[in-house]
Write a protein that holds these residues in place. Structure first.
Motif: not given
Length: 473
Positions: A331-332, A335, A339
């Motif tokens: 998930k990181q 993300e 970004n």
């Protein structure tokens, strides 16, 4: 850097795994040898090699692996559709176990043996990968026995006499642009193929060269092949690429930077829905255990996207669908990718919006069809196992554009059982040899198969030694 002397018995062009094996063998045989490396450091793509093939090794016997030479030869004849040179395979397989012993005698540590995907137990892994094997084992052996190794030095032209025999070559110091003629009766081409030359990839195969993502040193641009072709070597076996399946498509960074990321593995390995440039499904996505099959499946489309929903991301974060892989940072990763506006990742709140963003005109219809197959627990379109069928229905939705990862090309020159380079008449060019990737057309048909893991790297060792032993004779 220029050479210390003007005359050598042997010049090896390239210090990767095959060139370093040849250098070590040449040193052990007392041959006055020069190794040229165009990079600032030695090893090239060989630095990233994990291990080599062998059958009948001491480690295999200790593990109770009962593979035979005949089995390997039958496997390769069938896999290559009899396009490989089985005389080369016969000699290579017969010497493979001895080559493991030779490596260990010359400072290379073999730590373990395992398979790869669904392949055989033939992969003998280096301690510290090829970088350690080359720079702490093979090249020190070569240098200890008088072999000269120079870096930032590129071979720019081969010279032959009136009868076509090798006379020597002209090299250039890439730091100063100074040139030097080196007299040598024997030259070994070990430059690692042409994976970093998109023009050659496109002109010699049906691959979409722009979608192939090299995971290598970045220096394999076909210059060794061009040297040999310039003096009459046959163009042979072009177009075969060691593809390892999907890789998120990011042409802005070197391939190795994404290779081990969890978002990359999730998008390429876990048998999710794949669609092409029109949004159409085109294959059973559960093909990733056999890298070559996955690569061949992906390369025939103009574009490929892996489609995942948030539920799949949540589930993968808890457990892998296909193996014991950890996705605790998935998930990181996603993300961060969003970004950073990574070019391969697109997010949308609906399938229709995702389709519009990427111009995947048939995507909504195909998602509806796929979800129906999931509900029926049977993939009647492409026969993917039911356990890998996951509905795509929880927003947000993600599309990962996939390229095709690759480690090296295979082919370019026709070689014989002595690793001599042949011309268009099948005759050897006196004094010219090709090893490793440059001389590996003899191993394959149109596809490199990981059914026998480590066979290309093992061939680097075999061919490097084989060329030197034959030029002595």
């Amino acid at each position: 850097m220029l050479a210390k002397d003007k005359k050598y018995d042997l010049v090896i062009v390239g210090s990767g795994l095959s060139g370093s094996a040849a250098a070590a063998q040449a040193g052990l045989n007392g041959i006055k040898t020069l190794v040229l490396e165009k990079g600032h450091t030695t090893g090239g793509t060989g630095n990233y090699v994990e291990g080599v093939f062998a059958v009948g090794s001491k480690l295999q016997k200790k593990r109770g692996v009962k593979l035979t030479q005949k089995y390997i030869l039958d496997e390769e004849r069938n896999w290559t559709h009899a396009l490989a040179n089985m005389a080369v395979w016969r000699n290579y397989v017969a010497q493979a176990a001895d080559n493991i012993d030779w490596l260990e005698e010359n400072g290379v540590k073999i730590t373990q043996m395992r398979t790869l995907g669904t392949g055989d137990d033939t992969w003998h892994l280096f301690d510290g990968h090829g970088k350690t094997a080359i720079n702490e084992g093979l090249l020190p052996t070569a240098k200890k026995n008088g072999v000269e190794v120079i870096t930032s030095a590129q071979a720019i032209r081969l010279t032959v006499d009136n009868s076509g025999k090798i006379q020597g070559l002209i090299i250039k110091d890439l730091d100063t642009d100074k040139e030097q003629f080196i007299e040598a009766k024997n030259i070994i081409i070990a430059t690692g193929g042409y994976l970093n030359n998109e023009k050659m990839l496109n002109s010699n195969s049906n691959h979409n060269g722009n979608r192939i993502i090299p995971v290598n040193s970045g220096k394999n641009n076909g210059d060794g092949l061009k040297l040999a072709w310039s003096i009459g070597a046959k163009h042979f076996g072009m177009g075969t690429v060691m593809m390892f399946g999907g890789q998120v498509y990011d042409p802005t960074v070197p391939g190795y930077k994404n290779w081990m990321r969890q978002s990359n593995r999730a998008a390429t390995y876990e048998a999710e829905l794949w669609v092409n440039e029109k949004g159409d499904r085109f294959a059973n996505e559960d093909c990733t255990d056999i890298w070559a099959i996955a690569g061949n499946t992906l390369i025939r489309q103009e574009k490929v996207y892996a489609i995942l929903d948030q539920k799949q991301i949540d589930e993968l974060s808890e457990h892998s669908f296909k193996g014991n892989y950890n996705y605790d940072h998935l998930k990181q990763d996603i993300e961060d990718d969003l970004n950073d506006q990574k070019p391969y990742l697109t997010e949308a709140d609906s399938i229709e919006a995702l389709a519009k963003k990427l111009n995947l005109v048939n995507l909504p219809e195909n998602i509806k069809r796929y979800n129906h197959l999931v509900a029926e627990k049977e993939d009647t379109d492409f026969n993917k196992e039911a356990k890998y069928l996951h509905a795509i229905e929880k927003d947000p939705f993600y599309a990962f554009e996939l390229g095709i990862g690759a480690f090296c090309t295979m082919g370019g020159l026709r070689t014989d059982v002595k690793n001599r380079v042949l011309d268009n008449n099948g005759d050897a060019i006196p004094g010219l040899y090709a090893v490793g990737t440059d001389g590996s057309a003899c191993l394959v048909g149109d596809t490199y198969g990981v059914n026998v893991p480590g066979s290309e790297a093992g061939y680097c060792i075999y061919s490097g030694r084989n060329a030197v032993e034959n030029l002595i004779k």
